[in-house]
Design a protein around this motif. Sequence first.
Motif, PDB file in Angstrom:
ATOM      1  N   CYS A  46       0.838  -1.198   0.000  1.00 42.13           N
ATOM      2  CA  CYS A  46       0.000   0.000   0.000  1.00 42.13           C
ATOM      3  C   CYS A  46       0.875   1.251   0.000  1.00 42.13           C
ATOM      4  N   TYR A  47       0.571   2.190  -0.895  1.00 41.74           N
ATOM      5  CA  TYR A  47       1.372   3.416  -0.983  1.00 41.74           C
ATOM      6  C   TYR A  47       1.379   4.166   0.341  1.00 41.74           C
ATOM      7  N   ALA A  48       0.274   4.048   1.115  1.00 44.03           N
ATOM      8  CA  ALA A  48       0.151   4.809   2.361  1.00 44.03           C
ATOM      9  C   ALA A  48       1.053   4.268   3.463  1.00 44.03           C
ATOM     10  N   GLU A  49       1.644   3.101   3.268  1.00 49.01           N
ATOM     11  CA  GLU A  49       2.508   2.527   4.290  1.00 49.01           C
ATOM     12  C   GLU A  49       3.907   3.133   4.278  1.00 49.01           C
ATOM     13  N   HIS A  50       4.179   3.976   3.327  1.00 50.13           N
ATOM     14  CA  HIS A  50       5.556   4.426   3.137  1.00 50.13           C
ATOM     15  C   HIS A  50       5.671   5.944   3.216  1.00 50.13           C
ATOM     16  N   GLY A  51       6.869   6.412   3.445  1.00 50.96           N
ATOM     17  CA  GLY A  51       7.112   7.842   3.523  1.00 50.96           C
ATOM     18  C   GLY A  51       6.516   8.464   4.784  1.00 50.96           C
ATOM     19  N   CYS A 174     -22.666  -1.009  -8.172  1.00 49.66           N
ATOM     20  CA  CYS A 174     -23.020  -0.278  -6.954  1.00 49.66           C
ATOM     21  C   CYS A 174     -22.212   0.990  -6.758  1.00 49.66           C
ATOM     22  N   GLY A 175     -21.233   1.234  -7.623  1.00 48.57           N
ATOM     23  CA  GLY A 175     -20.446   2.447  -7.492  1.00 48.57           C
ATOM     24  C   GLY A 175     -19.419   2.575  -8.587  1.00 48.57           C
ATOM     25  N   PRO A 176     -18.798   3.750  -8.712  1.00 51.82           N
ATOM     26  CA  PRO A 176     -17.745   3.954  -9.711  1.00 51.82           C
ATOM     27  C   PRO A 176     -16.518   3.128  -9.353  1.00 51.82           C
ATOM     28  N   VAL A 177     -15.690   2.859 -10.346  1.00 46.13           N
ATOM     29  CA  VAL A 177     -14.554   1.946 -10.172  1.00 46.13           C
ATOM     30  C   VAL A 177     -13.243   2.657 -10.494  1.00 46.13           C
ATOM     31  N   THR A 178     -12.216   2.330  -9.714  1.00 46.66           N
ATOM     32  CA  THR A 178     -10.850   2.760 -10.021  1.00 46.66           C
ATOM     33  C   THR A 178      -9.972   1.524 -10.066  1.00 46.66           C
ATOM     34  N   VAL A 179      -8.812   1.640 -10.681  1.00 46.25           N
ATOM     35  CA  VAL A 179      -7.933   0.485 -10.807  1.00 46.25           C
ATOM     36  C   VAL A 179      -6.472   0.927 -10.809  1.00 46.25           C
ATOM     37  N   VAL A 180      -5.609   0.100 -10.234  1.00 49.92           N
ATOM     38  CA  VAL A 180      -4.172   0.321 -10.306  1.00 49.92           C
ATOM     39  C   VAL A 180      -3.651  -0.327 -11.585  1.00 49.92           C
ATOM     40  N   VAL A 181      -2.834   0.423 -12.327  1.00 52.85           N
ATOM     41  CA  VAL A 181      -2.233  -0.087 -13.562  1.00 52.85           C
ATOM     42  C   VAL A 181      -0.715   0.023 -13.438  1.00 52.85           C
ATOM     43  N   PRO A 182       0.045  -0.622 -14.336  1.00 54.23           N
ATOM     44  CA  PRO A 182       1.504  -0.529 -14.255  1.00 54.23           C
ATOM     45  C   PRO A 182       1.989   0.921 -14.243  1.00 54.23           C
ATOM     46  N   ALA A 183       3.114   1.144 -13.584  1.00 49.41           N
ATOM     47  CA  ALA A 183       3.632   2.491 -13.404  1.00 49.41           C
ATOM     48  C   ALA A 183       3.864   3.233 -14.719  1.00 49.41           C
ATOM     49  N   ALA A 226      -7.895   5.068 -13.754  1.00 50.43           N
ATOM     50  CA  ALA A 226      -6.708   4.252 -13.503  1.00 50.43           C
ATOM     51  C   ALA A 226      -5.603   5.079 -12.862  1.00 50.43           C
ATOM     52  N   PHE A 227      -4.965   4.482 -11.859  1.00 52.47           N
ATOM     53  CA  PHE A 227      -3.848   5.127 -11.181  1.00 52.47           C
ATOM     54  C   PHE A 227      -2.577   4.326 -11.433  1.00 52.47           C
ATOM     55  N   PRO A 228      -1.611   4.874 -12.181  1.00 56.55           N
ATOM     56  CA  PRO A 228      -0.335   4.182 -12.330  1.00 56.55           C
ATOM     57  C   PRO A 228       0.279   3.924 -10.957  1.00 56.55           C
ATOM     58  N   ALA A 229       0.825   2.736 -10.757  1.00 53.16           N
ATOM     59  CA  ALA A 229       1.311   2.297  -9.447  1.00 53.16           C
ATOM     60  C   ALA A 229       2.368   3.242  -8.894  1.00 53.16           C
ATOM     61  N   LEU A 230       2.305   3.428  -7.567  1.00 51.14           N
ATOM     62  CA  LEU A 230       3.257   4.275  -6.852  1.00 51.14           C
ATOM     63  C   LEU A 230       4.010   3.448  -5.822  1.00 51.14           C
ATOM     64  N   THR A 235       6.935  -1.792  -9.120  1.00 50.04           N
ATOM     65  CA  THR A 235       7.572  -2.920  -9.791  1.00 50.04           C
ATOM     66  C   THR A 235       6.671  -4.155  -9.833  1.00 50.04           C
ATOM     67  N   ARG A 236       5.463  -4.042  -9.274  1.00 53.43           N
ATOM     68  CA  ARG A 236       4.536  -5.175  -9.257  1.00 53.43           C
ATOM     69  C   ARG A 236       4.018  -5.431 -10.672  1.00 53.43           C
TER      70      ARG A 236
END
Length: 239
Positions: A46-51, A174-183, A226-230, A235-236
């Motif tokens: 999770c991006y929020a676990e860092h920094g 039931c709601g709008p969708v977001t997705v993680v995509v390659p960086a 879509a959110f490019p991975a952070l 590298t996932r």
Amino acid sequence: MEKFIVTKKSGNRITGPIMVTTSPRSTCPIACPFRKGGDGPEASLCYAEHGHLGHYIWTGLDRASPGTSISGRIPVYDFAGLARLVRALPPGTVWRHNQAGDLPTRDQRSIDLQALKRLIAANRGRRGYTYTHYDVVDHSHNQACVREANAQGFAVNLSADTLDEADALADANCGPVTVVVPADQMTNTTTPAGRKVVICPARVRDDVNCATCRLCAIPDRRAIIAFPALGPARTRKLH
């Protein structure tokens, strides 16, 4: 325990100068593959676990109690305090719930509907939005909770980790969708089922942020954002 950090004016370039909140790690669903303490290969990605956010803000909130402060300068609010700040926002104001954390829960499997209803009520007339990893495909209660929030104007985006999963979440309807995509995915694409996928405008344009874009604050949005991975997830391999 309900407790929150409220940043009244974010300094993050992506969000822009809007109000953002943080909820404890205990709100994150067990189903989230990026959750700290998980047993899968993606645990703690999770991006929020860092920094600064993960090491100081999120950890500080986990250890604090409502009515106290982190390092004597960051107030920790209970729900009444959060609701008061949300209601103080001018009508139509966009704000983001949970730069880290997820929807209210008692067991990290089911969304707490009564707590969610209080949040929906506080948001009435404003344009709050958030994201959730709670299961809405096989969990009818969670699906109903998310559907109600979106119907009442509080935008709960369903978080997918692959394009296949984005289709499954969209099928839940039931709601709008977001997705993680390659960086390195910086152009629009489609899901395997042919749904339109739009790269987050704030990630590809310096003159756009959440305060000006507002796509994630649209409860009935059809396009998948879509959110490019952070962070470590860059590298996932996503498929």
